[in-house]
Write a protein that holds these residues in place. Structure first.
Motif, PDB file in Angstrom:
ATOM      1  N   TYR A 252       0.912  -1.140  -0.092  1.00  0.00           N
ATOM      2  CA  TYR A 252      -0.146  -0.077   0.149  1.00  0.00           C
ATOM      3  C   TYR A 252       0.781   1.265   0.103  1.00  0.00           C
ATOM      4  O   TYR A 252       0.608   2.188  -0.857  1.00  0.00           O
ATOM      5  CB  TYR A 252      -1.019  -0.011   1.232  1.00  0.00           C
TER       6      TYR A 252
ATOM      7  N   GLY B  44     -10.362   0.137  -5.434  1.00  0.00           N
ATOM      8  CA  GLY B  44      -9.315  -0.663  -4.821  1.00  0.00           C
ATOM      9  C   GLY B  44      -9.657  -1.380  -3.543  1.00  0.00           C
ATOM     10  O   GLY B  44      -9.230  -2.644  -3.592  1.00  0.00           O
ATOM     11  N   ASN B  45     -10.573  -0.781  -2.927  1.00  0.00           N
ATOM     12  CA  ASN B  45     -11.038  -1.518  -1.661  1.00  0.00           C
ATOM     13  C   ASN B  45     -12.042  -2.484  -2.024  1.00  0.00           C
ATOM     14  O   ASN B  45     -11.833  -3.869  -1.669  1.00  0.00           O
ATOM     15  CB  ASN B  45     -11.636  -0.658  -0.643  1.00  0.00           C
TER      16      ASN B  45
ATOM     17  N   LEU C 191     -11.946  -4.315  -4.765  1.00  0.00           N
ATOM     18  CA  LEU C 191     -11.116  -5.600  -5.574  1.00  0.00           C
ATOM     19  C   LEU C 191     -10.133  -6.265  -4.269  1.00  0.00           C
ATOM     20  O   LEU C 191     -10.001  -7.625  -4.362  1.00  0.00           O
ATOM     21  CB  LEU C 191      -9.959  -5.167  -6.316  1.00  0.00           C
ATOM     22  N   SER C 192      -9.832  -5.485  -3.303  1.00  0.00           N
ATOM     23  CA  SER C 192      -9.132  -6.166  -2.186  1.00  0.00           C
ATOM     24  C   SER C 192      -9.707  -6.853  -1.422  1.00  0.00           C
ATOM     25  O   SER C 192      -9.758  -8.211  -0.814  1.00  0.00           O
ATOM     26  CB  SER C 192      -8.598  -5.219  -1.077  1.00  0.00           C
TER      27      SER C 192
ATOM     28  N   ALA D 176     -10.028 -10.292  -3.501  1.00  0.00           N
ATOM     29  CA  ALA D 176      -8.605 -10.832  -3.660  1.00  0.00           C
ATOM     30  C   ALA D 176      -8.650 -12.300  -2.937  1.00  0.00           C
ATOM     31  O   ALA D 176      -8.575 -12.681  -2.122  1.00  0.00           O
ATOM     32  CB  ALA D 176      -7.645 -10.003  -2.934  1.00  0.00           C
TER      33      ALA D 176
ATOM     34  N   THR E 103      -3.675  -5.576  -5.271  1.00  0.00           N
ATOM     35  CA  THR E 103      -4.941  -4.607  -4.967  1.00  0.00           C
ATOM     36  C   THR E 103      -4.651  -3.575  -3.829  1.00  0.00           C
ATOM     37  O   THR E 103      -4.880  -2.319  -3.829  1.00  0.00           O
ATOM     38  CB  THR E 103      -6.223  -5.264  -4.539  1.00  0.00           C
ATOM     39  N   ARG E 104      -3.605  -3.853  -2.786  1.00  0.00           N
ATOM     40  CA  ARG E 104      -3.257  -3.113  -1.887  1.00  0.00           C
ATOM     41  C   ARG E 104      -2.286  -1.693  -2.549  1.00  0.00           C
ATOM     42  O   ARG E 104      -2.582  -0.707  -2.195  1.00  0.00           O
ATOM     43  CB  ARG E 104      -2.377  -3.660  -0.868  1.00  0.00           C
TER      44      ARG E 104
ATOM     45  N   LEU F 104      -2.833  -0.846  -5.726  1.00  0.00           N
ATOM     46  CA  LEU F 104      -3.716  -0.049  -6.577  1.00  0.00           C
ATOM     47  C   LEU F 104      -4.383   0.948  -5.748  1.00  0.00           C
ATOM     48  O   LEU F 104      -4.518   2.220  -5.751  1.00  0.00           O
ATOM     49  CB  LEU F 104      -4.638  -0.884  -7.235  1.00  0.00           C
ATOM     50  N   THR F 105      -4.929   0.328  -4.215  1.00  0.00           N
ATOM     51  CA  THR F 105      -5.647   1.406  -3.484  1.00  0.00           C
ATOM     52  C   THR F 105      -5.017   2.591  -2.832  1.00  0.00           C
ATOM     53  O   THR F 105      -5.140   3.601  -2.583  1.00  0.00           O
ATOM     54  CB  THR F 105      -5.962   0.600  -2.078  1.00  0.00           C
TER      55      THR F 105
END
Length: 398
Positions: free
Chosen positions: A47, A81-82, A84-85, A88, A97-98, A100-101
């Protein structure tokens, strides 16, 4: 306080929650995805690297756009992003994804604090910026412990889903209440000028203070859950309540830091760093006492978040007429600190030094930050004296 500032604070609340909540969920997420705690610490670092990459990149791409729609677009990316997390399926996908977020994090803070400052009188800019940052600290009072509780009761995926919902609400609020004017005309709007601000020595020194000073926080706080359960002897169910108390300390630190920053940014930074160093050294010795550990963690949150408004004010003051990218750069530096601190803390744990060791690492990083601040202060005082001397009239010859 203008309602637009509160809308921005809601956005930073969501961002702060997703950044910090992983620290209280590391054992849960790691166990579910089949990795140990030091490896799960990579979710913190990934992240952080997203922020480091995204802050300059997205700020550069949006520097000529209306700030209102820049903020909305950044919140949309954060929400995605969240989501997609939450979906995951593997460790590797969650790392992605972290990352991306984290991309919109720095740009949102950088633009958000400038919008807040533009809505109030100059004498209240520190408090306006602190209110935006206050969303981050309230995240540590409500969002982080709440998200940790959800993870314990329903699973960590529901935590990220709840944060995505916060992102949707924040997006609507910012779209409705942020200033509707075009790009701020008090700044250059020039990408070249924005980049040139990074060549200023005081800007670079302030960013270095962030990296090392706050790196000390993350070396310790990234592993707060295993420290409390494995060393202090607290039950896992107690961790969210401890995080609430730490969040209260962070909120108080951010509020008082904003007020003190309107008087002196240097003094606020120095005081906060000294407190962080003292607390981390004390934690190394007293971590096995549950009461002492909780009190010291609250003080760690207080001292660390008191630095936030002072850093934002100082970086904007030193940037001249091009504050957007350096303001976002603070978040890049903050998350370099996050990444370095989490990595070093995990490295000493993996090396067998134990769960107390990250506190010593954090104290050492904060000492470096304090030394760099001292250099910055010395150069500023010398520059003021030189300017004063040049401004004094030369006595006429007799």
């Amino acid at each position: 306080m203008p309602i637009a500032i509160l809308a921005l604070a809601l956005g930073t609340f969501g961002i702060g929650t997703t950044e910090f909540v992983i620290m209280g969920m590391l054992p849960i997420v790691g166990a579910d995805l089949g990795v140990d705690v030091p490896t799960a610490g990579q979710y913190v670092s990934s992240y952080a690297m997203g922020v480091v990459v995204g802050a300059p990149l997205l700020t550069a791409l949006t520097v000529r756009l209306a700030r209102r729609w820049t903020l909305v677009g950044l919140l949309v990316l954060f929400t995605l992003g969240n989501l997609l997390s939450a979906l995951a399926p593997t460790h590797e996908v969650l790392l992605a994804t972290r990352f991306l977020t984290g991309l919109p994090h720095g740009a949102f803070f950088g633009v958000g604090v400038l919008v807040a400052a533009s809505l109030v009188a100059p004498s209240r800019r520190g408090r306006a910026m602190a209110t935006v940052v206050l969303g981050l600290t309230i995240a540590n009072v409500v969002g982080v412990p709440g998200g940790t509780f959800i993870a314990q009761q329903l699973g960590w995926r529901w935590t990220f889903a709840a944060i995505a919902l916060v992102g949707v609400v924040a997006t609507i609020a910012v779209a409705a209440f942020a200033p509707r004017g075009e790009r701020d005309t008090t700044t250059t709007g020039s990408l070249r000028a924005e980049l040139a601000a990074f060549a200023r020595p005081q800007v670079l020194l302030t960013l270095a203070v962030v990296i090392f000073g706050l790196g000390g926080l993350f070396a310790s706080y990234s592993y707060v859950a295993p420290m409390l359960t494995d060393v202090s002897g607290l039950a896992e169910s107690s961790v969210p309540w401890v995080l609430v108390l730490v969040g209260v300390g962070m909120t108080a630190g951010s509020y008082l830091g904003g007020r003190m920053s309107d008087r002196s940014t240097l003094a606020t930074l120095a005081g906060g760093l000294v407190l962080v160093i003292a607390v981390l050294l004390a934690l190394t010795v007293l971590l096995d006492s549950p009461v002492a550990a909780v009190v010291l963690l609250v003080l760690l949150g207080f001292g660390s978040l008191a630095l936030g408004p002072a850093i934002q004010m100082r970086i904007v003051e030193q940037a001249g007429g091009a504050p957007t990218m350096v303001s976002a750069g603070v978040q890049s530096a903050f998350n370099i600190a996050n990444s370095i601190g989490a990595w070093l803390g995990g490295a000493v744990i993996a090396a067998g030094a134990g769960l107390r060791a990250p506190n010593l690492v954090g104290a050492a990083l904060a000492v470096v930050g304090l030394v760099i601040l001292g250099v910055s202060g010395f150069l500023e005082i010398r520059e003021r004296r030189t300017t004063t001397a040049q401004a004094e009239p030369v006595p006429a010859a007799a």
